[in-house]
Design a protein around this motif. Structure first.
Motif, PDB file in Angstrom:
ATOM      1  N   PHE A  66      13.659 -51.993 -12.229  1.00 41.51           N
ATOM      2  CA  PHE A  66      13.858 -52.965 -11.162  1.00 41.51           C
ATOM      3  C   PHE A  66      12.837 -54.089 -11.284  1.00 41.51           C
ATOM      4  CE2 PHE A  66      15.486 -48.925  -9.894  1.00 41.51           C
ATOM      5  CZ  PHE A  66      16.720 -49.233  -9.355  1.00 41.51           C
ATOM      6  N   SER A  67      13.264 -55.278 -10.942  1.00 40.28           N
ATOM      7  CA  SER A  67      12.430 -56.457 -11.138  1.00 40.28           C
ATOM      8  C   SER A  67      12.485 -57.336  -9.894  1.00 40.28           C
ATOM      9  CB  SER A  67      12.916 -57.245 -12.368  1.00 40.28           C
ATOM     10  OG  SER A  67      12.175 -58.423 -12.537  1.00 40.28           O
ATOM     11  N   ILE A  68      11.326 -57.575  -9.293  1.00 40.16           N
ATOM     12  CA  ILE A  68      11.206 -58.500  -8.161  1.00 40.16           C
ATOM     13  C   ILE A  68       9.969 -59.364  -8.411  1.00 40.16           C
ATOM     14  CG2 ILE A  68      11.212 -58.725  -5.646  1.00 40.16           C
ATOM     15  CD1 ILE A  68      12.060 -55.856  -5.439  1.00 40.16           C
ATOM     16  N   PRO A  69      10.055 -60.363  -9.291  1.00 39.85           N
ATOM     17  CA  PRO A  69       8.878 -61.163  -9.632  1.00 39.85           C
ATOM     18  C   PRO A  69       8.441 -62.049  -8.474  1.00 39.85           C
ATOM     19  CG  PRO A  69      10.847 -62.108 -10.617  1.00 39.85           C
ATOM     20  CD  PRO A  69      11.263 -60.801 -10.005  1.00 39.85           C
ATOM     21  N   ALA A  70       7.142 -62.334  -8.430  1.00 41.29           N
ATOM     22  CA  ALA A  70       6.584 -63.269  -7.450  1.00 41.29           C
ATOM     23  C   ALA A  70       6.490 -64.641  -8.115  1.00 41.29           C
ATOM     24  CB  ALA A  70       5.207 -62.796  -6.993  1.00 41.29           C
ATOM     25  N   LEU A  71       7.309 -65.584  -7.672  1.00 43.75           N
ATOM     26  CA  LEU A  71       7.353 -66.916  -8.262  1.00 43.75           C
ATOM     27  C   LEU A  71       6.454 -67.855  -7.468  1.00 43.75           C
ATOM     28  CD1 LEU A  71      11.230 -67.130  -8.806  1.00 43.75           C
ATOM     29  CD2 LEU A  71       9.487 -66.401 -10.456  1.00 43.75           C
ATOM     30  N   HIS A  72       5.460 -68.446  -8.137  1.00 41.47           N
ATOM     31  CA  HIS A  72       4.590 -69.401  -7.461  1.00 41.47           C
ATOM     32  C   HIS A  72       4.166 -70.477  -8.454  1.00 41.47           C
ATOM     33  CE1 HIS A  72       0.735 -67.889  -9.195  1.00 41.47           C
ATOM     34  NE2 HIS A  72       1.425 -66.781  -9.311  1.00 41.47           N
ATOM     35  N   GLY A  73       3.805 -71.628  -7.920  1.00 43.42           N
ATOM     36  CA  GLY A  73       3.563 -72.800  -8.752  1.00 43.42           C
ATOM     37  C   GLY A  73       4.847 -73.609  -8.858  1.00 43.42           C
ATOM     38  N   GLN A  74       5.016 -74.270  -9.992  1.00 40.64           N
ATOM     39  CA  GLN A  74       6.217 -75.074 -10.226  1.00 40.64           C
ATOM     40  C   GLN A  74       6.846 -74.664 -11.550  1.00 40.64           C
ATOM     41  OE1 GLN A  74       4.808 -79.094 -10.223  1.00 40.64           O
ATOM     42  NE2 GLN A  74       4.785 -79.271  -7.995  1.00 40.64           N
ATOM     43  N   GLY A  75       8.169 -74.566 -11.546  1.00 39.02           N
ATOM     44  CA  GLY A  75       8.809 -74.234 -12.805  1.00 39.02           C
ATOM     45  C   GLY A  75      10.229 -73.737 -12.648  1.00 39.02           C
ATOM     46  N   MET A  76      10.680 -73.056 -13.684  1.00 34.16           N
ATOM     47  CA  MET A  76      12.046 -72.554 -13.764  1.00 34.16           C
ATOM     48  C   MET A  76      12.009 -71.169 -14.400  1.00 34.16           C
ATOM     49  SD  MET A  76      15.264 -74.183 -15.903  1.00 34.16           S
ATOM     50  CE  MET A  76      14.436 -73.970 -17.488  1.00 34.16           C
ATOM     51  N   ARG A  77      12.903 -70.306 -13.950  1.00 34.84           N
ATOM     52  CA  ARG A  77      13.043 -68.972 -14.547  1.00 34.84           C
ATOM     53  C   ARG A  77      14.523 -68.685 -14.749  1.00 34.84           C
ATOM     54  NH1 ARG A  77      10.568 -64.058 -15.435  1.00 34.84           N
ATOM     55  NH2 ARG A  77      11.778 -62.175 -14.969  1.00 34.84           N
ATOM     56  N   TYR A  78      14.846 -68.035 -15.859  1.00 36.82           N
ATOM     57  CA  TYR A  78      16.230 -67.625 -16.090  1.00 36.82           C
ATOM     58  C   TYR A  78      16.232 -66.293 -16.824  1.00 36.82           C
ATOM     59  CZ  TYR A  78      15.440 -69.662 -20.759  1.00 36.82           C
ATOM     60  OH  TYR A  78      14.940 -69.975 -21.997  1.00 36.82           O
ATOM     61  N   TYR A  79      17.341 -65.567 -16.677  1.00 35.81           N
ATOM     62  CA  TYR A  79      17.492 -64.328 -17.428  1.00 35.81           C
ATOM     63  C   TYR A  79      18.956 -64.078 -17.751  1.00 35.81           C
ATOM     64  CZ  TYR A  79      19.146 -61.644 -13.319  1.00 35.81           C
ATOM     65  OH  TYR A  79      19.865 -61.179 -12.253  1.00 35.81           O
ATOM     66  N   PHE A  80      19.176 -63.275 -18.798  1.00 36.67           N
ATOM     67  CA  PHE A  80      20.497 -62.823 -19.209  1.00 36.67           C
ATOM     68  C   PHE A  80      20.431 -61.308 -19.381  1.00 36.67           C
ATOM     69  CE2 PHE A  80      19.813 -67.054 -21.012  1.00 36.67           C
ATOM     70  CZ  PHE A  80      20.886 -67.755 -20.469  1.00 36.67           C
ATOM     71  N   LEU A  81      21.417 -60.627 -18.847  1.00 36.50           N
ATOM     72  CA  LEU A  81      21.475 -59.171 -18.941  1.00 36.50           C
ATOM     73  C   LEU A  81      22.869 -58.764 -19.392  1.00 36.50           C
ATOM     74  CD1 LEU A  81      20.486 -56.246 -18.390  1.00 36.50           C
ATOM     75  CD2 LEU A  81      21.225 -56.569 -16.015  1.00 36.50           C
ATOM     76  N   GLY A  82      22.934 -57.982 -20.458  1.00 36.26           N
ATOM     77  CA  GLY A  82      24.215 -57.498 -20.958  1.00 36.26           C
ATOM     78  C   GLY A  82      24.243 -55.988 -21.047  1.00 36.26           C
ATOM     79  N   GLN A  83      25.392 -55.411 -20.759  1.00 37.09           N
ATOM     80  CA  GLN A  83      25.595 -53.974 -20.879  1.00 37.09           C
ATOM     81  C   GLN A  83      26.882 -53.735 -21.664  1.00 37.09           C
ATOM     82  OE1 GLN A  83      25.845 -51.841 -17.141  1.00 37.09           O
ATOM     83  NE2 GLN A  83      27.001 -50.161 -18.060  1.00 37.09           N
ATOM     84  N   TYR A  84      26.801 -52.873 -22.687  1.00 37.15           N
ATOM     85  CA  TYR A  84      27.976 -52.627 -23.526  1.00 37.15           C
ATOM     86  C   TYR A  84      28.095 -51.138 -23.800  1.00 37.15           C
ATOM     87  CZ  TYR A  84      31.363 -52.973 -27.317  1.00 37.15           C
ATOM     88  OH  TYR A  84      32.478 -52.835 -28.099  1.00 37.15           O
ATOM     89  N   LYS A  85      29.278 -50.603 -23.541  1.00 33.33           N
ATOM     90  CA  LYS A  85      29.540 -49.188 -23.781  1.00 33.33           C
ATOM     91  C   LYS A  85      30.065 -49.036 -25.206  1.00 33.33           C
ATOM     92  CE  LYS A  85      31.450 -45.193 -21.340  1.00 33.33           C
ATOM     93  NZ  LYS A  85      30.128 -44.652 -21.011  1.00 33.33           N
ATOM     94  N   LEU A  86      29.192 -48.607 -26.126  1.00 35.45           N
ATOM     95  CA  LEU A  86      29.548 -48.511 -27.538  1.00 35.45           C
ATOM     96  C   LEU A  86      30.554 -47.398 -27.785  1.00 35.45           C
ATOM     97  CD1 LEU A  86      25.929 -48.931 -28.908  1.00 35.45           C
ATOM     98  CD2 LEU A  86      27.732 -50.640 -28.989  1.00 35.45           C
ATOM     99  N   THR A  87      30.304 -46.236 -27.187  1.00 31.44           N
ATOM    100  CA  THR A  87      31.206 -45.089 -27.281  1.00 31.44           C
ATOM    101  C   THR A  87      31.212 -44.394 -25.927  1.00 31.44           C
ATOM    102  OG1 THR A  87      29.500 -43.505 -27.968  1.00 31.44           O
ATOM    103  CG2 THR A  87      30.559 -44.800 -29.712  1.00 31.44           C
ATOM    104  N   ARG A  88      31.940 -43.282 -25.824  1.00 30.00           N
ATOM    105  CA  ARG A  88      31.941 -42.513 -24.572  1.00 30.00           C
ATOM    106  C   ARG A  88      30.546 -42.010 -24.251  1.00 30.00           C
ATOM    107  NH1 ARG A  88      36.653 -40.172 -22.545  1.00 30.00           N
ATOM    108  NH2 ARG A  88      35.488 -38.277 -22.038  1.00 30.00           N
ATOM    109  N   GLN A  89      29.735 -41.777 -25.293  1.00 35.38           N
ATOM    110  CA  GLN A  89      28.400 -41.223 -25.074  1.00 35.38           C
ATOM    111  C   GLN A  89      27.300 -42.283 -25.024  1.00 35.38           C
ATOM    112  OE1 GLN A  89      30.331 -40.089 -27.758  1.00 35.38           O
ATOM    113  NE2 GLN A  89      31.132 -38.235 -26.763  1.00 35.38           N
ATOM    114  N   LEU A  90      27.473 -43.392 -25.738  1.00 31.62           N
ATOM    115  CA  LEU A  90      26.367 -44.318 -25.975  1.00 31.62           C
ATOM    116  C   LEU A  90      26.591 -45.652 -25.268  1.00 31.62           C
ATOM    117  CD1 LEU A  90      23.701 -44.482 -27.569  1.00 31.62           C
ATOM    118  CD2 LEU A  90      25.009 -45.491 -29.458  1.00 31.62           C
TER     119      LEU A  90
END
Length: 653
Positions: free
Chosen positions: A587-611
């Motif tokens: 879990f991520s709850i960053p404290a943003l202070h000062g001036q700027g920009m933040r971005y993120y990308f998150l991907g989830q892929y089911k390779l097989t039934r197990q993985l």
């Protein structure tokens, strides 16, 4: 939040049988109001066991939204357990998995650079290991039958090394447990690492403790869920040894014993006979072992615990009360560096804490409380109620009083502070829901600190209030407006004419949030949010804001989440918190202070039934600085880039 996720996941994998459920079990979902729980048991008493899950629609106060929320966690028939030998069940369980995670910050921190040479010829301190964070978890479990797990962790900067002299064995932290459930009158038996939760958290306060937030009613109390396997990677706050619970008629008896290592700063002193003895001046709770100094703290002290709980449950499940007791002994005396603010903290090598707690359900009203006393004579008191004043209006009230010399090492009760010590307060919560589309929640909390505390070197007090208005015209749209204000005393070190840390000033912080969740279709959804804040300390104002936009997609086999945030704050007091999605169990709850920009990308892929594979990339770009952080964590530059890669393999799928 990992505790909340773990708890709800257990209910998801092992749903509650509504025909055998107790009020305590239903309350632990944090979904149903006291009135809804009362109506459920009134319905069950009048008409008998539920024949179908669709009967929930016939229970007064159970609207469709409530039913949709609890459906994943409830059933009306239980599975058959304990078929075959334990060994065969271990090999066949469907809930068995292995997770491995890699995390890294890609900019070079000062701790990973070459050391400097001091004037005396010595080298400055640096991290001993590499910047990679490694985490693994193996878990096998079956509902109300058994749980077996192993967790290991290496933080960035820690050395991956086998060195028994410094208590490092590859990974710097290892946690393990084996728990079995429901063997005749034995409800649970756990060996290894575990936590306990009984009463309102004054003695045994493990598990998730939401405290103050948008849910203003159901989260003010704790549930007595007993023994829980410990699976997190935090290196404190758990017992290591054994614990067991036995059912004796309406009574349940729990016994526990623990001996665990603790990171500590030890110093040598001379006693009255001029003999040297080691004392503990502080316990280290960071769990970090990156530098020679931090490595020297590792497992320097031992902590022994002996404890017990006796709990009574009435036949109609409306009354519950119990007694907690816990004895703690350290391997060395705990003697802090004496200061005015810490003179009532724990000193010595032994502590004991005992409590009595109760909970009582009367129609639409639920009463609860706990009274505890530690060996110092300090007491902790907590009493409250949750009530459905009307099918559309819920109310909560809570009073707490924790003495400045009340010492509990595993307490986690409701409060403004992070520990139940040196605090008094009264909390009032309301929730009004006139229909399925509209919801209004509100709380007011007044608190005081009879003795000195962090950043307030005199007795102080404060208030906090919160209001959220939620509008959901359909299941695809959610809008809320939220306002929160906190007023609290803190040190005022710029008093005209002289400097004094004992003069207090009043800081008032106001937060505003607007949020829109919109599901575009069955695959795509967006989330827009605006946060702003204003802080005023002794007439001096400052401000801050953050604007975020999310885009999410769900194609079953693969999922994608993204966000971009713009933020601008005058100071750290106006830092902005916005919850971010992350890989499973992180879990991520960053404290943003000062001036700027933040971005993120998150991907989830089911390779097989197990993985299944998760990958996350996040970057913060500051426009107001060329150096980020301080000390060995310092980064030269204005970017902060982090990545997370996680694999999960599920057995028997």
């Amino acid at each position: 939040y990992e505790e909340l996720y773990e708890g709800l996941l257990q209910f998801l994998l092992n749903p509650i049988n509504l025909n055998k459920a107790s009020p305590e079990e239903l309350k632990s979902l944090y979904v149903l109001s006291p009135g809804q729980i009362h109506q459920f048991f009134s319905y069950r008493a009048k008409f008998g066991n539920l024949i179908s899950i669709y009967e929930l629609q016939a229970i007064p106060e159970f609207d469709l939204e409530t039913i949709y929320k609890i459906l994943p966690f409830v059933v009306i028939e239980e599975k058959a357990y304990h078929k075959g030998s334990l060994w065969s069940r271990l090999g066949e369980t469907k809930d068995a998995y292995f997770i491995f995670r890699h995390r890294r910050v890609w900019e070079t921190r000062r701790g990973f650079t070459a050391p400097d040479t001091l004037s005396n010829g010595n080298l400055t301190s640096r991290y001993m290991g590499d910047p990679n964070g490694l985490y693994g978890r193996f878990r096998m479990q079956q509902s109300k039958d058994f749980s077996l797990g192993l967790t290991f962790d290496k933080d960035p900067g820690e050395e991956f090394i086998w060195d028994p002299q410094t208590n490092r064995f590859g990974f710097n932290f290892l946690s393990y447990h084996f728990t079995i459930y429901n063997r005749g009158n034995w409800k649970a038996l756990s060996i290894g690492d575990y936590q306990l939760q009984f009463g309102q958290g004054l003695v045994f306060g493990a598990g998730f403790a939401p405290g103050k937030g948008a849910e203003t009613i159901t989260t003010v109390r704790r549930s007595s869920i007993g023994i829980r396997p410990y699976t997190a990677a935090m290196e404190f706050g758990f017992f290591r040894g054994f614990a067991t619970t036995r059912k004796i008629g309406p009574l349940e008896l729990t016994l526990m014993a623990s001996q665990a290592p603790r990171d500590a700063n030890l110093q040598l002193t001379q006693d009255s006979l001029e003999q040297e003895q080691a004392i503990i001046t502080s316990l280290q709770r960071s769990g970090l072992h990156r530098t020679p100094t931090e490595i020297n703290y590792k497992n320097r002290a031992r902590e022994k615990n002996l404890g017990a709980n006796v709990q009574y449950n009435s036949l109609d499940k409306s009354l519950q009360f119990g007694v907690n007791t816990l004895f703690t002994e350290f391997s060395h005396p705990f003697i802090r560096n004496s200061r005015v603010y810490n003179q009532f903290e724990f000193y010595g090598s032994k502590n004991s804490v005992h409590s009595f707690y109760f909970s009582y359900n009367f129609q639409n009203h639920f009463f609860f409380g706990e009274k505890a006393v530690s060996s110092s004579g300090g007491t902790g008191t907590l009493a409250g109620m949750m009530s459905s004043l009307h099918p559309k209006l819920a109310f909560s009230l809570l009073y707490r009083d924790y003495a400045r010399n009340f010492h509990t090492f595993y307490g986690n009760a409701f409060g403004e502070g992070s520990r139940p010590i040196n605090e008094k307060g009264v909390y009032i919560g309301l929730n009004f829901k006139p229909n399925q589309a509209i919801n209004w929640s509100f709380y007011y909390d007044r608190f005081e600190f009879p003795w000195l505390r962090f950043r307030a070197y005199a007795p102080s007090w404060g208030t906090e209030w919160f209001s959220r208005f939620t509008f959901s015209p359909s299941r695809k749209t959610l809008i809320f407006l939220q306002l929160r204000q906190e007023s609290k005393d803190r040190n005022y070190s710029e008093y005209p004419g002289f400097q004094s840390p004992y003069i207090l000033g009043r800081g008032i912080k106001t937060n505003f949030s607007f949020n829109l969740d919109q599901k575009l279709d069955n695959r795509w959804s967006i989330k827009s949010r605006v946060n702003s804040s204003a802080f005023r300390f002794e007439g001096v104002p400052s401000r801050g804001f953050a604007i975020s936009q999310d885009l999410n997609a769900d194609f079953q086999k693969w999922r994608f989440s993204s966000r971009i945030v713009l933020f601008d704050t005058d100071d750290f007091d106006n830092r902005q918190y916005i919850y971010e999605r992350n890989v499973l169990w992180l879990f991520s709850i960053p404290a943003l202070h000062g001036q700027g920009m933040r971005y993120y990308f998150l991907g989830q892929y089911k390779l097989t039934r197990q993985l299944t594979l998760w990958a996350r990339f996040a970057r913060t770009i500051f426009t107001d600085r060329e150096v980020i952080g301080s000390g060995l964590q310092q980064i030269r530059g204005n970017t902060f880039t982090e990545s997370t890669l996680q694999l999960r393999y599920q057995f028997n799928r």
